[in-house]
Design a protein around this motif. Sequence first.
Motif, PDB file in Angstrom:
ATOM      1  N   PRO A  93      27.838  36.436  67.828  1.00 38.41           N
ATOM      2  CA  PRO A  93      27.642  34.990  67.605  1.00 38.41           C
ATOM      3  C   PRO A  93      28.647  34.382  66.617  1.00 38.41           C
ATOM      4  CG  PRO A  93      26.113  36.210  66.257  1.00 38.41           C
ATOM      5  CD  PRO A  93      26.944  37.242  66.982  1.00 38.41           C
ATOM      6  N   GLU A  98      35.363  31.124  62.607  1.00 36.89           N
ATOM      7  CA  GLU A  98      34.817  32.229  61.793  1.00 36.89           C
ATOM      8  C   GLU A  98      35.580  33.528  62.050  1.00 36.89           C
ATOM      9  OE1 GLU A  98      30.074  31.239  61.207  1.00 36.89           O
ATOM     10  OE2 GLU A  98      30.732  31.930  63.178  1.00 36.89           O
ATOM     11  N   MET A 138      32.400  29.494  70.859  1.00 40.03           N
ATOM     12  CA  MET A 138      31.970  30.866  70.583  1.00 40.03           C
ATOM     13  C   MET A 138      32.959  31.821  71.259  1.00 40.03           C
ATOM     14  SD  MET A 138      29.238  30.340  68.892  1.00 40.03           S
ATOM     15  CE  MET A 138      28.325  31.878  68.902  1.00 40.03           C
TER      16      MET A 138
ATOM     17  N   PHE B 159      29.792  40.774  57.593  1.00 43.93           N
ATOM     18  CA  PHE B 159      30.207  40.059  58.808  1.00 43.93           C
ATOM     19  C   PHE B 159      31.363  40.824  59.470  1.00 43.93           C
ATOM     20  CE2 PHE B 159      32.449  35.808  60.146  1.00 43.93           C
ATOM     21  CZ  PHE B 159      32.169  36.051  61.477  1.00 43.93           C
ATOM     22  N   ALA B 217      22.198  30.606  68.695  1.00 47.41           N
ATOM     23  CA  ALA B 217      23.077  30.255  67.565  1.00 47.41           C
ATOM     24  C   ALA B 217      24.506  29.979  68.007  1.00 47.41           C
ATOM     25  CB  ALA B 217      23.082  31.389  66.552  1.00 47.41           C
ATOM     26  N   ARG B 218      25.098  28.981  67.384  1.00 45.21           N
ATOM     27  CA  ARG B 218      26.518  28.687  67.619  1.00 45.21           C
ATOM     28  C   ARG B 218      27.258  28.922  66.313  1.00 45.21           C
ATOM     29  NH1 ARG B 218      27.814  27.405  72.367  1.00 45.21           N
ATOM     30  NH2 ARG B 218      29.846  26.619  71.732  1.00 45.21           N
ATOM     31  N   GLY B 219      27.481  30.195  66.047  1.00 47.65           N
ATOM     32  CA  GLY B 219      28.165  30.567  64.816  1.00 47.65           C
ATOM     33  C   GLY B 219      27.372  31.630  64.066  1.00 47.65           C
ATOM     34  N   PHE B 220      28.066  32.404  63.240  1.00 53.99           N
ATOM     35  CA  PHE B 220      27.420  33.536  62.574  1.00 53.99           C
ATOM     36  C   PHE B 220      26.441  33.074  61.496  1.00 53.99           C
ATOM     37  CE2 PHE B 220      27.308  37.394  59.944  1.00 53.99           C
ATOM     38  CZ  PHE B 220      26.973  38.298  60.941  1.00 53.99           C
ATOM     39  N   LYS B 221      26.862  32.082  60.721  1.00 50.93           N
ATOM     40  CA  LYS B 221      25.967  31.567  59.677  1.00 50.93           C
ATOM     41  C   LYS B 221      24.727  30.945  60.317  1.00 50.93           C
ATOM     42  CE  LYS B 221      28.812  30.766  55.675  1.00 50.93           C
ATOM     43  NZ  LYS B 221      29.926  30.002  55.233  1.00 50.93           N
TER      44      LYS B 221
END
Lengths: 250, 277
Positions: A93, A98, A138, B159, B217-221
């Motif tokens: 995800p 990121e 993503m 991460f 989720a759209r992103g790790f955080k």
Amino acid sequence: MPGEIVSTKMLSCSYREGRVLEDISFLVERGDYVGIVGPNGSGKSTLVKALLGLITVNSGSASLFGSRLSDFRDWHKIGYLPQSLHLVNPVFPATVHETVGLGLLSRKKFPKRLNKSDHTKINITLEELAILELERKMIGELSGGQLQRVLLARAIVNDPELLVLDEPTAALDPETRDRFYGMIAEINRSRGVTVLLVTHDSGAIGEHASKMLYLDKKILFYGSFDEFCCSPEMSSLFGEHSQHLMCHRH
Amino acid sequence: MNLLEILSYGFIQRALLAGTLIALLCSVLGVFLVLRRLSLIGDGLAHVTFGSTAIALALKLYSAMSLLVTMPIVLLASLGILKLTDKGRLSGDAAIGLVSALGISAGIILASVGGGYNVDLLSYLFGNILSIRSEEVVIAALLCLGVMLLLTLYYNELFAISFSDELAKVSGVRTSYINAILVLLTALSVVLAMKLVGIMLISSMLIVPAASALQLARGFKACILLAALQGCSSVVIGIIISIMSNLPASASIVMVNLLFFAVAFLTRRVLHPKSNN
């Protein structure tokens, strides 16, 4: 030696099945673009992993930027792009932003936090590779070519002095592959980054690489692409016709 | 009994507070564990906790005092799993299976030698959050604070190893050290969560919120925040349902968690019908 980036002396590696690399000695100097080629199972990826300390070396030695591998700590000087299909979990995800940010950790001290200028740096790198519009996507939503660029952005975002790429184009179509090689050549020229690129495609890389290292467990050839094309050893290995095709396809 | 009445009881306030803290830990750690394919480590360590709790009970150490025995044993077991994976030519699930078998069999033998299963030991099988004592709440709060602090400090390294061990190593991340931190924090959380849901359901606290967050989720955080939100909400809703319907709290919490997962899964299918990822 001041211009010495990678150096190995009589390096050997084995897996349970037997010896994969035998007595590998070569030197890569600053600004070189080295194409590491050879047939499947010739030890190309093993060589790269050994150079990065990802697998154990059985005998011989390797050094990066003049430091013995065991003492090397300047990981910010290296950008690494592995075979991406094996690397990326399609449900991981993380956004593109990121993912690229992970490439900056090597420059950070504990606690490794990214600041505002790091985020700007990420965006500049994405823009350079013409993928800024993917920033919020993503990674599981990207095509093979897009993913490859994102992982390249991750590898160069920390301004490395050495870029190591392991079969980066294995999943790409010929057109995207050629564009990708061109992009690496541009990074090599404009930023002065030394490049080590593993590929099974000797012909395509020959257009860009300044040196070729032909590997089949041992080094069979190491020199410029022109020398590679004139080499009698390579003629006897490939046959004159195949060597001609390989060297004159561009 | 109405909601305000329920919330006025001290034992329910303690259960809600401790449960929320433990759920926060488990759900955040769960994201890293699921992505590192160590989802079942919670089960393995819970079985070791069972064995070590049997030792603590044999030594007449109860409640918070039992942590003096269980904590060090479970922490060692978590490092043992890492060592077996690293040096024992075993995959993570096989290493977890080995340590798990050792823990549960040791627990059964000790319980048998000690005169059979007693109520204290059985409470660890199914959990009993409503019987949690004030000192256990304080321990949960302190541990929660410590674990969350470490997770914040090592966030980017965790991460990085979750994304790729190989890439993390070449970025100068000490992967063995960060892996050890991850399993040690998991071990601490598992020992705490035993009281909440028991051995039988502990891995659901680690896995289900992370699995739901991965759907949306759209992103790790964002994934970590969603998992934490689900984990904490499930505990609150689960405890309230259990009181109002006279159902076991542990199973109610897990069922609420699973319901959240079903909603997340269906939402993803509706929003992205063609997505296989």
